[in-house]
Design a protein around this motif. Sequence first.
Motif, short mmCIF file in Angstrom:
data_model
loop_
_atom_site.label_atom_id
_atom_site.label_comp_id
_atom_site.label_asym_id
_atom_site.label_seq_id
_atom_site.Cartn_x
_atom_site.Cartn_y
_atom_site.Cartn_z
N ARG A 178 35.53 -14.67 -21.62
CA ARG A 178 36.53 -13.89 -22.34
C ARG A 178 37.93 -14.43 -22.05
O ARG A 178 38.78 -14.49 -22.95
CB ARG A 178 36.44 -12.42 -21.95
CG ARG A 178 37.53 -11.57 -22.59
CD ARG A 178 37.39 -10.09 -22.29
NE ARG A 178 38.54 -9.36 -22.80
CZ ARG A 178 38.61 -8.03 -22.88
NH1 ARG A 178 37.59 -7.29 -22.48
NH2 ARG A 178 39.69 -7.44 -23.35
N ASP B 133 38.48 -17.33 -24.25
CA ASP B 133 38.63 -16.88 -25.64
C ASP B 133 40.03 -16.35 -25.90
O ASP B 133 40.56 -16.47 -27.01
CB ASP B 133 37.62 -15.77 -25.96
CG ASP B 133 36.19 -16.27 -26.03
OD1 ASP B 133 35.98 -17.48 -26.18
OD2 ASP B 133 35.27 -15.43 -25.93
N GLU B 134 40.62 -15.80 -24.86
CA GLU B 134 41.94 -15.18 -25.01
C GLU B 134 43.07 -16.19 -24.82
O GLU B 134 44.08 -16.13 -25.53
CB GLU B 134 42.08 -14.05 -23.97
CG GLU B 134 43.28 -13.16 -24.16
CD GLU B 134 43.29 -11.97 -23.21
OE1 GLU B 134 44.30 -11.24 -23.21
OE2 GLU B 134 42.30 -11.78 -22.48
N PRO C 9 43.22 -20.26 -27.35
CA PRO C 9 43.90 -20.25 -28.65
C PRO C 9 45.42 -20.24 -28.54
O PRO C 9 46.11 -20.82 -29.38
CB PRO C 9 43.37 -18.97 -29.31
CG PRO C 9 42.03 -18.76 -28.68
CD PRO C 9 42.20 -19.20 -27.26
N GLY D 94 44.36 -15.09 -29.53
CA GLY D 94 43.15 -15.07 -28.72
C GLY D 94 42.67 -13.65 -28.51
O GLY D 94 43.44 -12.79 -28.11
N GLU E 249 38.73 -11.09 -28.02
CA GLU E 249 37.27 -11.11 -27.86
C GLU E 249 36.51 -10.81 -29.15
O GLU E 249 35.32 -11.10 -29.25
CB GLU E 249 36.83 -10.12 -26.78
CG GLU E 249 37.13 -8.67 -27.12
CD GLU E 249 36.53 -7.71 -26.10
OE1 GLU E 249 35.46 -8.01 -25.55
OE2 GLU E 249 37.15 -6.66 -25.87
N GLY F 271 38.75 -16.81 -30.95
CA GLY F 271 38.13 -16.34 -29.71
C GLY F 271 36.93 -15.46 -30.00
O GLY F 271 35.87 -15.58 -29.37
N ASN G 117 32.87 -15.95 -29.09
CA ASN G 117 32.09 -14.86 -28.51
C ASN G 117 30.81 -14.66 -29.33
O ASN G 117 29.71 -14.52 -28.79
CB ASN G 117 32.92 -13.58 -28.48
CG ASN G 117 32.30 -12.50 -27.62
OD1 ASN G 117 31.29 -12.70 -26.94
ND2 ASN G 117 32.90 -11.32 -27.64
N LEU H 93 37.90 -25.00 -27.13
CA LEU H 93 37.02 -23.88 -26.77
C LEU H 93 35.59 -24.36 -26.55
O LEU H 93 34.91 -23.91 -25.62
CB LEU H 93 37.07 -22.81 -27.85
CG LEU H 93 38.29 -21.90 -27.80
CD1 LEU H 93 38.50 -21.19 -29.14
CD2 LEU H 93 38.14 -20.86 -26.68
#
Length: 432
Positions: free
Chosen positions: A96, A99-100, A103, A110, A112, A117, A121, A416
């Motif tokens: 997570r 993902d945040e 970006p 970013g 979840e 992001g 997920n 990512l």
Amino acid sequence: MNKKLKLVIIGAGSSYTPELFKHIILNYQDLKVTELALVDLEDNQTRLNIMTEFAHRMFKKHNISIDISQTINRREALVDADFILIQIRVGRMEARYFDETIPAQFEMLGHESIGIGGMFNALRTIPVIYKIIEDVKELAPKAWVINISNPTGIISEAVFRFAEFDRYMGLSSSPNQATKSIIERLGAKPSEVVPYFAGLSELSFISKIYHKSKDKLPKLLEEDFCPSKRFMAQENIKQLKLYPHPNLRVFYQYDIAVPEFLEQIRNNNIRTNEVIQIDEVLFKQYSDPSVDEVPKDIEKRLGHDYAQTAIQIIDSMVNNKKNYHVINTVNRGHIQGLPNETSIEITSRITNKGPIPVHIGELPLQIRGIVQHLKAYEELLCDAIYEKNLDKALLAYQVHPLSKSFITTKHAFDALYEKHKNLLTYYGAYNI
């Protein structure tokens, strides 16, 4: 003898789980759960142990007798299940965090669930959901699956189109929070208010608010009431003539929302880190043998309200109460302009045979385009996941309404992928 009712929680080591215990207790007069199976992975055994002991303390305090078990063997737990709740996070908080934050390196949002992001997920989570659904079809084919894992809408899309399993619903917390606010404003009982939500998860809209058979939406708009935290100017909401999901801001006020997010990241104000700290506090409390109620600190986990909805949905199904809830379910013509077999977020009446969505017809023109645009991305992404094709997944995000550049999106996607590639082996090779 009372009929047995077995509830399985997959991902029971989550800090959210005690909220489920709480609402099982609150609804126990009508919904008598007889067996509760708590499931998690072997490397989450410590949290699973804590949750099991906490469950025993909570139910004992309220003189409720439930057969509680814990296991790292999912298939063992699923046998004879009636309802299965899925609340998993593939890659845990480390994934997570990437993902945040990654970006943001490309001046992109970013999150979840939203944006690129949220896509990664989904890429990690949906293959695991497919395996769970296959086990359910074999071991508990009459059970209903309720998924709370993010990104709810994309997971629901993948299940309905490719898992060949209809006994499924997805849940998100925002509609429940908005409904509570509306009920409070109207001074009404919950059974008296039926808001009509329609759209997609993270992008649904309230088009009507029925209170005692009258639509109160125009009056509430005129009174400058907003059911969620004020995030757009009231005159803009009045222009739309409906209440948008709070996340609409990132689409309609991109020039404000994304710079604000980037500033937070620069200041190391990262939601993942906040959640990790909240969880540390919560698990310290859960581990305390003297604690037998859900701590107040759970409210700092913003999605905690889903537990109430999940248990109330199960209650409505078991007892055929026909209550209304907002869920992710299959369209089948309830929203025109979207494919029939696609996933939508919509107000539905919950019966013992499953959900019956309200009929919306065509979405208002002012929101139809953005919903169709996001749905096209979801469809293309789920095609890519089913085909195990990361190049198509990249294309899916390049045509996402938040993607402003094919080139920048490719750079963010590759970055990512590098961080998550050990969790993406399902897809085979991807050449950066």
